[in-house]
Design a protein around this motif. Structure first.
Motif, PDB file in Angstrom:
ATOM      1  N   LYS A 105      46.913  41.910  47.125  1.00  0.00           N
ATOM      2  CA  LYS A 105      47.986  42.981  47.273  1.00  0.00           C
ATOM      3  C   LYS A 105      47.791  43.933  46.249  1.00  0.00           C
ATOM      4  CE  LYS A 105      51.051  39.539  49.498  1.00  0.00           C
ATOM      5  NZ  LYS A 105      52.198  39.036  49.175  1.00  0.00           N
ATOM      6  N   GLU A 106      47.316  43.641  45.006  1.00  0.00           N
ATOM      7  CA  GLU A 106      47.586  44.786  43.912  1.00  0.00           C
ATOM      8  C   GLU A 106      46.094  45.633  44.015  1.00  0.00           C
ATOM      9  OE1 GLU A 106      49.932  45.210  41.778  1.00  0.00           O
ATOM     10  OE2 GLU A 106      50.955  43.603  43.030  1.00  0.00           O
ATOM     11  N   GLY A 107      45.544  45.595  45.061  1.00  0.00           N
ATOM     12  CA  GLY A 107      44.277  46.468  45.031  1.00  0.00           C
ATOM     13  C   GLY A 107      42.917  45.881  44.486  1.00  0.00           C
TER      14      GLY A 107
ATOM     15  N   VAL B 261      48.763  38.074  37.571  1.00  0.00           N
ATOM     16  CA  VAL B 261      48.233  39.430  37.675  1.00  0.00           C
ATOM     17  C   VAL B 261      48.826  40.324  36.615  1.00  0.00           C
ATOM     18  CG1 VAL B 261      49.101  41.481  39.243  1.00  0.00           C
ATOM     19  CG2 VAL B 261      48.960  39.268  40.288  1.00  0.00           C
ATOM     20  N   ALA B 262      49.706  40.241  35.950  1.00  0.00           N
ATOM     21  CA  ALA B 262      50.222  40.780  34.733  1.00  0.00           C
ATOM     22  C   ALA B 262      48.974  40.810  33.454  1.00  0.00           C
ATOM     23  CB  ALA B 262      51.406  40.329  34.258  1.00  0.00           C
ATOM     24  N   ARG B 263      48.610  39.304  33.323  1.00  0.00           N
ATOM     25  CA  ARG B 263      47.711  39.344  32.464  1.00  0.00           C
ATOM     26  C   ARG B 263      46.436  39.966  32.876  1.00  0.00           C
ATOM     27  NH1 ARG B 263      47.911  33.585  29.308  1.00  0.00           N
ATOM     28  NH2 ARG B 263      50.221  33.429  29.288  1.00  0.00           N
ATOM     29  N   VAL B 264      46.004  39.910  34.051  1.00  0.00           N
ATOM     30  CA  VAL B 264      44.879  40.614  34.826  1.00  0.00           C
ATOM     31  C   VAL B 264      44.718  42.070  34.261  1.00  0.00           C
ATOM     32  CG1 VAL B 264      43.390  41.300  36.653  1.00  0.00           C
ATOM     33  CG2 VAL B 264      44.343  38.809  36.362  1.00  0.00           C
ATOM     34  N   ARG B 265      45.920  42.695  34.485  1.00  0.00           N
ATOM     35  CA  ARG B 265      46.079  44.224  34.346  1.00  0.00           C
ATOM     36  C   ARG B 265      45.994  44.307  32.968  1.00  0.00           C
ATOM     37  NH1 ARG B 265      46.714  47.229  38.312  1.00  0.00           N
ATOM     38  NH2 ARG B 265      47.703  46.539  40.301  1.00  0.00           N
ATOM     39  N   ALA B 266      46.458  43.510  32.044  1.00  0.00           N
ATOM     40  CA  ALA B 266      46.472  43.742  30.491  1.00  0.00           C
ATOM     41  C   ALA B 266      45.170  43.712  30.068  1.00  0.00           C
ATOM     42  CB  ALA B 266      47.574  42.595  30.045  1.00  0.00           C
ATOM     43  N   LEU B 267      44.110  42.746  30.541  1.00  0.00           N
ATOM     44  CA  LEU B 267      42.883  42.621  30.240  1.00  0.00           C
ATOM     45  C   LEU B 267      42.214  43.930  30.689  1.00  0.00           C
ATOM     46  CD1 LEU B 267      42.142  39.065  30.953  1.00  0.00           C
ATOM     47  CD2 LEU B 267      42.267  40.112  28.714  1.00  0.00           C
ATOM     48  N   LEU B 268      42.137  44.340  31.642  1.00  0.00           N
ATOM     49  CA  LEU B 268      41.470  45.380  32.434  1.00  0.00           C
ATOM     50  C   LEU B 268      41.917  46.729  31.721  1.00  0.00           C
ATOM     51  CD1 LEU B 268      41.312  44.287  36.153  1.00  0.00           C
ATOM     52  CD2 LEU B 268      39.353  44.212  34.476  1.00  0.00           C
ATOM     53  N   ARG B 269      43.022  46.834  31.376  1.00  0.00           N
ATOM     54  CA  ARG B 269      43.656  48.066  30.611  1.00  0.00           C
ATOM     55  C   ARG B 269      42.993  48.556  29.367  1.00  0.00           C
ATOM     56  NH1 ARG B 269      49.024  47.014  30.703  1.00  0.00           N
ATOM     57  NH2 ARG B 269      49.028  47.440  33.003  1.00  0.00           N
TER      58      ARG B 269
END
Length: 235
Positions: A22-24, A111-119
């Motif tokens: 859902k987040e792409g 999802v927030a943790r995944v985004r934090a790592l990839l950022r």
């Protein structure tokens, strides 16, 4: 961004996949450790969500093997497990995991943790800098690091993505004392959810690769009661 989900419980794996897609994010699911290692070599994901208790090879062994023999990408690893004891978190981080979540978990927090790592990759983008000290050189743009073992002879350092970023941070501010919270903000961002002791784990791993005697470090030094600092003479 490609994400590999290694989870033997079908409902949990599909729930994670649903929220991430859902987040792409593009996701692929594996149900056991051996399949995960095979897919890792074929797919080269940007991030792996890795359950600790999986068939064939457990998550700790999968994580350790990936860190020992990284492919073209050095993926971030988010360890996911029903175990919540402190020793399990420490063991998971010591094998090379970047973050740790305990079941049951909130899919939105995942999802927030995944985004934090990839950022982290985004924060490093656009830099074109080289740092030199008496014993080390780092080229941020080329993502390469060398240790000067003797005049005219350099040795390439085989660093993970996080180890490279950690050494870059230290070398860009020589002599500065960093506490754990500051290093987390620099490397993970303000939306980091994990245990602050992940910093100690990665500092220890970095020391093993750059220090002649990791138990008595010359370069990445502990400031008791505060944190860490990097010391090395300028060339």
């Amino acid at each position: 961004m490609d994400i590999l989900i290694v989870e033997d419980e079908a409902e949990i794996a599909q729930l994670i996949q649903l929220y991430l897609e859902k987040e792409g994010f593009a996701c692929r699911i594996c149900r056991d450790g051996l399949s995960a290692l095979q897919v890792f070599q074929e797919q080269q994901p940007d991030l792996i969500i890795l359950d600790l208790m999986i068939p064939e090879l457990d998550g700790l062994e999968v994580c350790a093997r990936i860190r020992q023999k990284p492919g073209a990408k050095d993926p971030y690893i988010l360890m996911l497990t029903a175990k919540g004891e402190e020793i399990d978190r420490i063991i998971g981080l010591s094998t090379g995991a970047d973050d740790y979540m305990v079941k049951p978990f909130s899919p939105r927090e995942l999802v927030a943790r995944v985004r934090a790592l990839l950022r982290r990759n985004l924060r490093q983008g656009g830099q074109s800098r080289t740092y030199h000290t008496q014993h080390f050189t780092i080229d941020v743009d080329q993502r390469v690091a060398h240790r000067h073992v003797q005049p005219g002879k350099n040795e390439s350092l085989d660093l993970t993505t996080l180890e490279f970023d950690l050494l870059t941070t230290f070398m860009s501010y020589p002599g500065r004392v960093w506490n754990r919270a500051q290093l987390i903000e620099k490397l993970w961002g303000s939306d980091f959810f994990g245990d602050e002791r992940v910093v100690d784990t990665h500092v220890a791993r970095l020391r093993k690769k750059i220090e002649p005697d990791p138990a008595n470090p010359n370069f990445v030094k502990t400031v008791i009661g505060v944190g860490y600092k990097f010391e090395d003479a300028m060339p």
